[in-house]
Each structure stands twice: as structure tokens, then as C-alpha cells.
Write an enzyme that holds these catalytic residues in place. Structure first.
Site, mmCIF file in Angstrom:
data_model
loop_
_atom_site.group_PDB
_atom_site.id
_atom_site.type_symbol
_atom_site.label_atom_id
_atom_site.label_comp_id
_atom_site.label_asym_id
_atom_site.label_seq_id
_atom_site.Cartn_x
_atom_site.Cartn_y
_atom_site.Cartn_z
ATOM 1 N N GLY A 1 39.536 40.929 37.416
ATOM 2 C CA GLY A 1 38.234 41.592 37.495
ATOM 3 C C GLY A 1 37.077 40.667 37.840
ATOM 4 N N GLU B 1 49.393 37.441 35.716
ATOM 5 C CA GLU B 1 47.971 37.743 35.869
ATOM 6 C C GLU B 1 47.139 36.646 35.205
ATOM 7 O OE1 GLU B 1 47.291 42.234 36.544
ATOM 8 O OE2 GLU B 1 47.187 41.845 34.412
ATOM 9 N N HIS C 1 49.120 43.420 28.408
ATOM 10 C CA HIS C 1 48.009 43.090 29.306
ATOM 11 C C HIS C 1 47.008 42.211 28.550
ATOM 12 C CE1 HIS C 1 44.516 43.489 31.897
ATOM 13 N NE2 HIS C 1 45.321 43.947 32.839
ATOM 14 N N GLU D 1 43.926 42.180 28.449
ATOM 15 C CA GLU D 1 42.830 42.922 27.794
ATOM 16 C C GLU D 1 43.279 43.478 26.451
ATOM 17 O OE1 GLU D 1 41.898 45.524 31.059
ATOM 18 O OE2 GLU D 1 41.085 43.834 32.197
ATOM 19 N N ASN E 1 46.595 50.003 38.028
ATOM 20 C CA ASN E 1 46.230 50.054 36.614
ATOM 21 C C ASN E 1 44.776 50.504 36.519
ATOM 22 O OD1 ASN E 1 45.664 49.600 33.927
ATOM 23 N ND2 ASN E 1 45.669 47.359 34.093
ATOM 24 N N SER F 1 42.309 40.446 40.794
ATOM 25 C CA SER F 1 41.430 40.559 41.965
ATOM 26 C C SER F 1 42.195 40.703 43.282
ATOM 27 C CB SER F 1 40.450 39.376 42.018
ATOM 28 O OG SER F 1 39.600 39.391 40.888
ATOM 29 N N LYS G 1 43.060 51.340 33.930
ATOM 30 C CA LYS G 1 42.333 50.959 32.706
ATOM 31 C C LYS G 1 41.600 52.185 32.156
ATOM 32 C CE LYS G 1 42.213 46.358 34.591
ATOM 33 N NZ LYS G 1 41.616 45.024 34.652
HETATM 34 P P1 PGA Z 1 41.794 43.578 38.830
HETATM 35 O O1 PGA Z 1 42.682 43.874 37.522
HETATM 36 O O2 PGA Z 1 42.660 43.906 40.017
HETATM 37 O O3 PGA Z 1 40.608 44.467 38.702
HETATM 38 O O4 PGA Z 1 41.453 42.118 38.808
HETATM 39 C C1 PGA Z 1 44.049 43.559 37.493
HETATM 40 C C2 PGA Z 1 44.638 43.916 36.168
HETATM 41 O O5 PGA Z 1 43.965 43.748 35.134
HETATM 42 O O6 PGA Z 1 45.796 44.370 36.094
#
Ligand code: PGA
Length: 253
Positions: free
Chosen positions: A175, A169, A97, A99, A9, A209, A11
Site C-alpha cells: 500500500g 509481501e 496477512h 495487517e 485482496n 504495490s 481488504k
Molecule cells: P497493495 O496490497 O497491492 O495495495 O500494496 C497488497 C496486499 O496487502 O495484499
């Protein structure tokens, strides 16, 4: 149905040019290996066309979108309809997601509409669920994610849920570099499999992460079928190393 799947992903990262450069590097590494793991890349909408062109000859890497609207068309400035994704050969779409829930006000009801729209267009939804830190610290993580998953699939028959992808998640792990303990993640995913009809057969990913260093341990967990990867998917070497680590974990190494 459960399959091994790793999704990158991206983003809001990478232009179309940077996407092509990544794919060329990544495919070179991938050609040199054999793995049964399905792989999908979710670049920004603006790079889907370039990615589709580059991946056309390479059946091993699929294309995912990071979001979509549930309507077929209409007055929704800035939104992308399911049919527009199908036109580019997109196979998967990330839905709900955290976000998008946080920054774009996406509700469970909207997530549910997107899931149904994806299924109606033969797009496989990657439905994201996860709890905030306060809920986890209060011991309510499993109840929270089971409720979220129920809401996302409201009105969807179990046999169709079985063909979807669910990504667990935990919000506090995304992140942050603080990945969820593998046993905790496995138990959380077990609670979704037990609590939501059809989910026991769904492909289930862990996200938050994930790195080439910790991927192997996740892949060894019985309920983990793969990963949704943000930061570690942006570099072709890191993403390839992560896939290799997943392959080791899935094969019990
Ligand atoms: P990350 O993001 O691996 O940077 O923690 C995962 C995600 O948001 O799908």
C-alpha cells in the site's frame, strides 16, 4: 503445485452491491480474452454470498476469504469458521496477512493453526510472509521470511505444503507505492523455495504495490507464479489490465 494465480485482496472495501457491480464489469472484460491464469477475488465476508451467486457460472474466477478462525464453532464473537466459508464455495483463504498480524495481534502460532484448519477443510491457504523495513535494511529479510514460513507450516507435511500458496509481501511495500525490486523479490522467493521443504512446488505470489505497469516484470521472474493484489484490484479495468500484463510476462513477452 505451481500454477499461475492472481488474487485480488479487497481488504475492508466494497459492499455486496459494489461487489456485484465489479464482478459484472470484470467478467465482461474477461470473456473477451483467453488466459490460463487462475483468478480469485477476496471480498469482505459480508459480500461473499453476493460474489458466490455472481460467480457460480464462471469457473475462471474463484472466491477467497481474507481470514478465518481455526475452530469449527464456539464462543468467538465476530469470527468466521472454516465450514462457513466452504458453504459459500470459497476455495482459498488468506492467512497471516501482515495487517492481521499488526492490527489484530495474529501470531505465528495462530497462523499455523489457521493453515492446518484450512487444509482440513480442503481450503487452499494463501500464507502471507514478509519482513518490516528495519529487518530488510539490516540484511535479514530472507532469514526472516524463511523462519516465518517454517512457523506457518509447522507440522504440515511437505507434500501438502506443495499444494499451498505462499505470498511474499514485504511489509514496507504494501500500500505504499514502493514495490519491491523484481530481482530482490525473486531472490526472496527462491530462499523460501530452498529453505522450506515442499515450498519448491508451492504456488508463490508476490504482493506489495503491484500494478498493471509493474506486473509484467514480476511475471517474468522464475520464482514468481502470480500476485496478491490490494489497491490495483479494486477497479475492474485496472485488475483486468494487471491480469493481461501477467499473461504477457508469463508467456515471455
Ligand atoms: P497493495 O496490497 O497491492 O495495495 O500494496 C497488497 C496486499 O496487502 O495484499
Amino acid at each position: 503445485m505451481r500454477t499461475h494465480l492472481i488474487v485480488g485482496n479487497w481488504k475492508m472495501h466494497k459492499t455486496a452491491e459494489a461487489t456485484v457491480a465489479f464482478i459484472d464489469d470484470f467478467l465482461q472484460s474477461l470473456h473477451a480474452t483467453s488466459t490460463e491464469i487462475d483468478i480469485a477475488l477476496a471480498p469482505p465476508f459480508t459480500a461473499l454470498g453476493a460474489a458466490a451467486d455472481r460467480l457460480r457460472e464462471h469457473m475462471r474466477v474463484g472466491l477467497a476469504a481474507q481470514d478465518m478462525h481455526w475452530e469449527e464453532q464456539g464462543a468467538f464473537t465476530g469470527a468466521i469458521a472454516p465450514g462457513m466459508l466452504v458453504e459459500f464455495g470459497v476455495s482459498h483463504v488468506i492467512v497471516g496477512h501482515s495487517e492481521r498480524r499488526r492490527s489484530f495481534g495474529e501470531t505465528d502460532e495462530m497462523v499455523n493453526k489457521k493453515v492446518k484448519a484450512a487444509l482440513a477443510h480442503d481450503l487452499t491457504p494463501i500464507v502471507c510472509v514478509g519482513e518490516p523495513l528495519s529487518v530488510r535494511d539490516g540484511g535479514g529479510a530472507q532469514a526472516h521470511i524463511v523462519t516465518q514460513t517454517h512457523a506457518a507450516f509447522a507440522g504440515v507435511p511437505a507434500h501438502r505444503i506443495a499444494h499451498c500458496v505462499i505470498a511474499y509481501e514485504p511489509i514496507w511495500a504494501i500500500g505504499t507505492g514502493k514495490n519491491c525490486d523484481v530481482n530482490e523479490a525473486n531472490a526472496a522467493m527462491a530462499s523460501i523455495r530452498e529453505g522450506v521443504p515442499g515450498a519448491s512446488h508451492a504456488t508463490m505470489l508476490y504482493g506489495g504495490s503491484v500494478t498493471p505497469q509493474n506486473m509484467r516484470e514480476y511475471a517474468r521472474q522464475p520464482h514468481v507464479d502470480g500476485a496478491l493484489v490490494g489497491g490495483a484490484s479494486l477497479d475492474p479495468v485496472s485488475f483486468f489490465d494487471l491480469i493481461r500484463a501477467a499473461h504477457e510476462g508469463f508467456s515471455g513477452q
